[in-house]
Design a protein around this motif. Structure first.
Motif, PDB file in Angstrom:
ATOM      1  N   UNK A 182       0.834  -1.204   0.000  1.00 52.75           N
ATOM      2  CA  UNK A 182       0.000   0.000   0.000  1.00 52.75           C
ATOM      3  C   UNK A 182       0.869   1.255   0.000  1.00 52.75           C
ATOM      4  N   UNK A 183       1.994   1.200   0.716  1.00 54.98           N
ATOM      5  CA  UNK A 183       2.922   2.340   0.707  1.00 54.98           C
ATOM      6  C   UNK A 183       3.478   2.571  -0.688  1.00 54.98           C
ATOM      7  N   UNK A 184       3.647   1.498  -1.447  1.00 52.33           N
ATOM      8  CA  UNK A 184       4.103   1.640  -2.832  1.00 52.33           C
ATOM      9  C   UNK A 184       3.067   2.407  -3.655  1.00 52.33           C
ATOM     10  N   UNK A 185       1.785   2.131  -3.431  1.00 53.24           N
ATOM     11  CA  UNK A 185       0.727   2.886  -4.132  1.00 53.24           C
ATOM     12  C   UNK A 185       0.821   4.362  -3.773  1.00 53.24           C
ATOM     13  N   UNK A 186       1.032   4.656  -2.487  1.00 56.09           N
ATOM     14  CA  UNK A 186       1.175   6.050  -2.060  1.00 56.09           C
ATOM     15  C   UNK A 186       2.357   6.715  -2.754  1.00 56.09           C
ATOM     16  N   UNK A 187       3.478   5.987  -2.836  1.00 59.42           N
ATOM     17  CA  UNK A 187       4.685   6.557  -3.457  1.00 59.42           C
ATOM     18  C   UNK A 187       4.451   6.868  -4.929  1.00 59.42           C
ATOM     19  N   UNK A 188       3.764   5.967  -5.639  1.00 59.84           N
ATOM     20  CA  UNK A 188       3.472   6.227  -7.053  1.00 59.84           C
ATOM     21  C   UNK A 188       2.528   7.425  -7.177  1.00 59.84           C
ATOM     22  N   UNK A 189       1.555   7.534  -6.261  1.00 60.92           N
ATOM     23  CA  UNK A 189       0.659   8.690  -6.294  1.00 60.92           C
ATOM     24  C   UNK A 189       1.411   9.999  -6.133  1.00 60.92           C
ATOM     25  N   UNK A 190       2.380  10.024  -5.215  1.00 61.59           N
ATOM     26  CA  UNK A 190       3.177  11.239  -5.042  1.00 61.59           C
ATOM     27  C   UNK A 190       4.056  11.501  -6.258  1.00 61.59           C
ATOM     28  N   UNK A 191       4.553  10.439  -6.883  1.00 65.60           N
ATOM     29  CA  UNK A 191       5.353  10.623  -8.094  1.00 65.60           C
ATOM     30  C   UNK A 191       4.519  11.213  -9.227  1.00 65.60           C
ATOM     31  N   UNK A 192       3.268  10.794  -9.324  1.00 61.45           N
ATOM     32  CA  UNK A 192       2.382  11.373 -10.336  1.00 61.45           C
ATOM     33  C   UNK A 192       2.115  12.849 -10.061  1.00 61.45           C
ATOM     34  N   UNK A 193       1.957  13.200  -8.797  1.00 57.60           N
ATOM     35  CA  UNK A 193       1.778  14.613  -8.457  1.00 57.60           C
ATOM     36  C   UNK A 193       3.033  15.406  -8.795  1.00 57.60           C
ATOM     37  N   UNK A 194       4.216  14.826  -8.535  1.00 54.63           N
ATOM     38  CA  UNK A 194       5.464  15.504  -8.888  1.00 54.63           C
ATOM     39  C   UNK A 194       5.569  15.689 -10.401  1.00 54.63           C
ATOM     40  N   UNK A 195       5.119  14.687 -11.161  1.00 55.78           N
ATOM     41  CA  UNK A 195       5.128  14.836 -12.619  1.00 55.78           C
ATOM     42  C   UNK A 195       4.231  16.002 -13.028  1.00 55.78           C
ATOM     43  N   UNK A 196       3.061  16.115 -12.421  1.00 56.28           N
ATOM     44  CA  UNK A 196       2.163  17.218 -12.758  1.00 56.28           C
ATOM     45  C   UNK A 196       2.765  18.569 -12.377  1.00 56.28           C
ATOM     46  N   UNK A 197       3.620  18.581 -11.359  1.00 62.16           N
ATOM     47  CA  UNK A 197       4.270  19.829 -10.983  1.00 62.16           C
ATOM     48  C   UNK A 197       5.295  20.253 -12.031  1.00 62.16           C
ATOM     49  N   UNK A 198       5.913  19.266 -12.712  1.00 61.14           N
ATOM     50  CA  UNK A 198       6.980  19.573 -13.670  1.00 61.14           C
ATOM     51  C   UNK A 198       6.468  19.787 -15.094  1.00 61.14           C
ATOM     52  N   UNK A 199       5.306  19.217 -15.436  1.00 58.61           N
ATOM     53  CA  UNK A 199       4.827  19.275 -16.816  1.00 58.61           C
ATOM     54  C   UNK A 199       3.353  19.674 -16.837  1.00 58.61           C
ATOM     55  N   UNK A 200       2.912  20.411 -17.860  1.00 58.19           N
ATOM     56  CA  UNK A 200       1.480  20.747 -17.990  1.00 58.19           C
ATOM     57  C   UNK A 200       0.686  19.508 -18.387  1.00 58.19           C
ATOM     58  N   UNK A 201      -0.262  19.139 -17.566  1.00 62.31           N
ATOM     59  CA  UNK A 201      -0.994  17.883 -17.765  1.00 62.31           C
ATOM     60  C   UNK A 201      -1.716  17.846 -19.101  1.00 62.31           C
ATOM     61  N   UNK A 202      -2.402  18.918 -19.436  1.00 62.41           N
ATOM     62  CA  UNK A 202      -3.252  18.917 -20.633  1.00 62.41           C
ATOM     63  C   UNK A 202      -2.458  18.808 -21.927  1.00 62.41           C
ATOM     64  N   UNK A 203      -1.130  19.046 -21.876  1.00 62.74           N
ATOM     65  CA  UNK A 203      -0.315  18.908 -23.080  1.00 62.74           C
ATOM     66  C   UNK A 203      -0.009  17.451 -23.406  1.00 62.74           C
ATOM     67  N   UNK A 204      -0.195  16.561 -22.445  1.00 66.23           N
ATOM     68  CA  UNK A 204       0.247  15.180 -22.634  1.00 66.23           C
ATOM     69  C   UNK A 204      -0.843  14.143 -22.420  1.00 66.23           C
ATOM     70  N   UNK A 205      -1.978  14.535 -21.872  1.00 69.82           N
ATOM     71  CA  UNK A 205      -3.067  13.594 -21.637  1.00 69.82           C
ATOM     72  C   UNK A 205      -4.378  14.359 -21.774  1.00 69.82           C
ATOM     73  N   UNK A 206      -5.449  13.642 -22.125  1.00 70.60           N
ATOM     74  CA  UNK A 206      -6.696  14.307 -22.457  1.00 70.60           C
ATOM     75  C   UNK A 206      -7.549  14.695 -21.271  1.00 70.60           C
ATOM     76  N   UNK A 207      -6.988  15.337 -20.265  1.00 69.81           N
ATOM     77  CA  UNK A 207      -7.769  15.877 -19.155  1.00 69.81           C
ATOM     78  C   UNK A 207      -6.947  16.965 -18.479  1.00 69.81           C
ATOM     79  N   UNK A 208      -7.607  17.700 -17.613  1.00 72.13           N
ATOM     80  CA  UNK A 208      -6.927  18.794 -16.936  1.00 72.13           C
ATOM     81  C   UNK A 208      -6.118  18.271 -15.756  1.00 72.13           C
ATOM     82  N   UNK A 209      -5.347  19.159 -15.174  1.00 74.17           N
ATOM     83  CA  UNK A 209      -4.512  18.790 -14.029  1.00 74.17           C
ATOM     84  C   UNK A 209      -5.364  18.270 -12.875  1.00 74.17           C
TER      85      UNK A 209
END
Length: 682
Positions: A182-209
């Motif tokens: 379960x901690x691994x799921x949490x870590x991946x969730x935080x990594x996804x948030x970090x990705x959103x901090x570095x890149x504009x979400x809507x430029x790479x996937x079909x939804x907003x941040x």
């Protein structure tokens, strides 16, 4: 970074062949490459690449200084002591400075260990620089990874981690295994948030941040709730007849190469199950949760398959959603003039540890030379390493214990592996490669694996050099034990400070993050916010919870009889954090779909939030050892469910149940621990 280690070994082999130097230099290429890969701990790929590049001149300078001082023994010893203190002190300036200081120490150490002649020194420098440069090139290559490819890999990791957690929950297993997954799921969730901090979400996937953040949070929460119900059902042996079929649909959505037709079929089943059940009765809870998880992951799959566009939906990204701050809920610090002389108890931990490490290195030189005039640096290295990665004397004691235990275990396993290999060089090289992989893979999990696998490599290298003798292995263990004991004695006898304030400070940060999330919920259900800050507050709470758990783990040897009590507190904080994930989900949904005016159900939720904040204050006071350890008992929050109006929304119901679970865990934290009866054991 295994590819960098392999490239450095191949480069070193070519240098040895062309310059006709001792083959033992190959081992230094592996050791330095491993060190260069493990010391780089910056947050972003760009920062990690920059740090890796800076390590090239660092190791070159340290080798040059060691070679220059090598004819002058007093200067060599003094340099060792000063470098030990400097490498410990510079950790205060962040991960980049810590990496530079540690590799400077290792470059100095390996130069003294190999003692290259004037003929071998150029080759040694080439091998050392090549070992570090290959890691820098690998980091730089990762820096230019495509953002969308990174996002897809993270989403695949989320599905993989979710599948692993579900498998662990579905079968009887140790609770620690499920918590780790379960901690691994949490870590991946935080990594996804970090990705959103570095890149504009809507430029790479079909939804907003914000849409992507909510989809990820839905998948995490639904998966964790399903795991909880699977554990309960396994314990009660009450799994329904339709549960295997339902889980098969979820496994289809989580499968890495599931066909679109199978995913659509699983999505259709989940939609039908949710629309027909409404509010499930007890027998249908598992199927209901599995259907929710299936639908949540299916929506994520659909979103990642949609190409990005710069035209954002109506819920445009709220930047603060993906930007957790380290000062959430922290009170402002009043400015005050610094005194001319700061008492040592008020020093920064790194300054105090630097003094302790220098004294320990000086004593380790003397004791190490008394044990062996040619292997004394093992004692100094051990005395230095036990101070790395910790800021408390309890952490030093734990690292010292694990270093000695890992070294002893590595000698036994290494000798056994060498005997089984029949002294064949190719087999010994394979043993070294496997040991390096184990050190890179398991070392970050628990420190004991690092000295264990490193010692296996040392044994294999000595076997390849034809110099494996029992007296050398005995010296390895004796010098390691001496350095570890000296480090612990210096940590407890020189400028010693209790580890308790550090643990209390991290627990306070956890409660501050919890209060910040509760305040966001109160504003949102009160019609004074849109809930976009909930995800940032949740990540802050998760990071604070991880800090508490890491601190308890690092101090396990120093906690003695209190370790089990501390672990129980960590488990309860884990319950709080996971319930807060559901709360954050409800807050974000309430903010996205609310009309801005507080309804009767919203007021019930606000009252529950106020009650949880009071319970959190009581629990914090218990950790601060203030007050009587708890407040007057009141009815559990779950009893307030009947106050919700008949037209209560799903976000209101989910928030109230999540708050009830948080309050339950906080009540457990305030309960006094049972004491053992006198004269009884067990």
């Amino acid at each position: 970074m295994s590819a960098g280690v392999l490239c450095s070994a191949l480069l070193a082999l070519e240098v040895v062949r062309r310059l006709h130097v001792h083959p033992g230099l190959l081992a230094m290429a592996v050791f330095l490459s491993v060190q260069a890969s493990t010391v780089v701990q910056d947050r972003t790929p760009r920062a990690r690449a920059g740090t890796a590049l800076l390590l090239v001149p660092t190791v070159t300078a340290s080798i040059a200084v060691a070679a220059l001082l090598s004819p002058h023994r007093p200067a060599v010893l003094a340099g060792f002591v000063l470098l030990t203190g400097a490498a410990t002190w510079v950790r205060r300036y962040g991960p980049r400075a810590a990496a530079i200081g540690t590799l400077a120490f290792m470059g100095y150490l390996f130069t003294l260990f190999v003692r290259p002649t004037a003929h071998e020194l150029p080759a040694f420098c080439l091998i050392a620089v090549g070992a570090v440069a290959t890691q820098a090139v690998a980091r730089a290559a990762l820096r230019f990874e495509h953002p969308r490819r990174t996002l897809l890999a993270l989403l695949a990791d989320l599905r993989s981690a979710s599948a692993a957690a579900l498998r662990s929950a579905a079968r009887p297993a140790r609770a620690g295994v499920l918590r780790t997954r379960l901690a691994r799921i949490d870590a991946v969730g935080r990594a996804l948030t970090a990705w959103q901090r570095d890149y504009p979400t809507a430029d790479h996937v079909g939804c907003s941040e914000r849409s992507l953040a909510l989809l990820v949070l839905d998948a995490r929460v639904c998966t964790e709730e399903t795991c909880d119900e699977l554990v309960r059902a396994a314990g009660a042996a009450s799994t329904g007849r339709d549960a295997p079929a339902a889980l098969a649909h979820l496994e289809t959505v989580l499968a890495p190469r599931a066909s679109s037709a199978r995913v659509e079929a699983a999505t259709a089943w989940a939609t039908r199950a949710l629309s027909s059940q409404g509010r499930p009765v007890r027998d249908d809870v598992l199927e209901y949760l599995v259907a929710r998880s299936t639908l949540a992951h299916a929506k994520l799959r659909r979103a990642e398959q949609t190409p990005g566009t710069r035209t954002l939906p109506h819920d445009a990204p709220a930047s603060s959603t993906a930007r957790p701050r380290s000062d959430v809920g922290a009170p402002p610090r009043p400015a005050r003039a610094a005194p001319r002389w700061t008492p040592w108890r008020q020093w920064a931990p790194t300054s105090r540890l630097a003094v302790q490490a220098m004294v320990a290195a000086t004593a380790a030189v003397a004791v190490g030379e008394a044990i062996s005039a040619s292997r004394w640096y093992w004692a100094v290295t051990s005395a230095f390493v036990v101070f790395a990665g910790t800021t408390t004397r309890g952490g030093v004691l734990t690292r010292a214990y694990r270093r000695v235990a890992g070294t002893a275990g590595g000698i036994v396993v290494g000798v056994g592996a060498v005997l089984l290999s029949g002294q064949h060089t190719s087999v010994l090289v394979g043993i070294s490669v496997v040991a390096v992989f184990g050190m890179l893979y398991l070392g970050p999990v628990r420190y004991v694996y690092t000295p264990f696998f490193m010692t296996v490599v040392v044994v294999a290298v000595y076997a390849m050099l034809g110099d494996l003798r029992h007296d050398v292995l005995e010296l390895r263990l004796e010098e390691t034990l001496a350095g570890a004991v000296i480090g612990v004695l210096c940590a407890y006898a020189i400028l010693s400070a209790s580890s308790h304030p550090d643990l209390v400070g991290r627990v306070r940060a956890c409660f501050r993050a919890l209060d910040a999330l509760l305040q966001v919920g109160d504003r949102t259900f009160g019609g004074r916010g849109d809930g976009h800050e909930a995800l940032a507050a949740l990540h802050e709470l998760e990071a604070a919870r991880d800090d508490v758990e890491a601190t308890v783990e690092a101090m396990s040897a120093a906690l003695l009889g209190r370790h089990e009590s501390a672990l129980e507190a960590v488990r309860l904080l884990d319950v709080v954090t996971r319930a807060c994930g559901v709360l954050a989900q409800a807050v974000m949904r309430r903010g996205a779909h609310g009309d801005g005016s507080p309804a009767d159900g919203d007021r019930v939720v606000q009252d529950a939030i106020a009650a949880v904040r009071r319970a959190a204050d009581d629990a914090r006071d218990r950790f601060d050892r203030v007050g009587d350890g708890g407040s007057a008992r009141s009815a559990p929050l779950v009893s307030r469910v009947h106050r919700l109006p008949s037209d209560a929304t799903g976000s209101q119901t989910a928030a109230l149940f999540a708050l009830a679970r948080v309050e339950w865990a906080l009540r457990r934290l305030t309960q006094p621990r049972p004491t053992r009866a006198p004269g009884r054991s067990g």
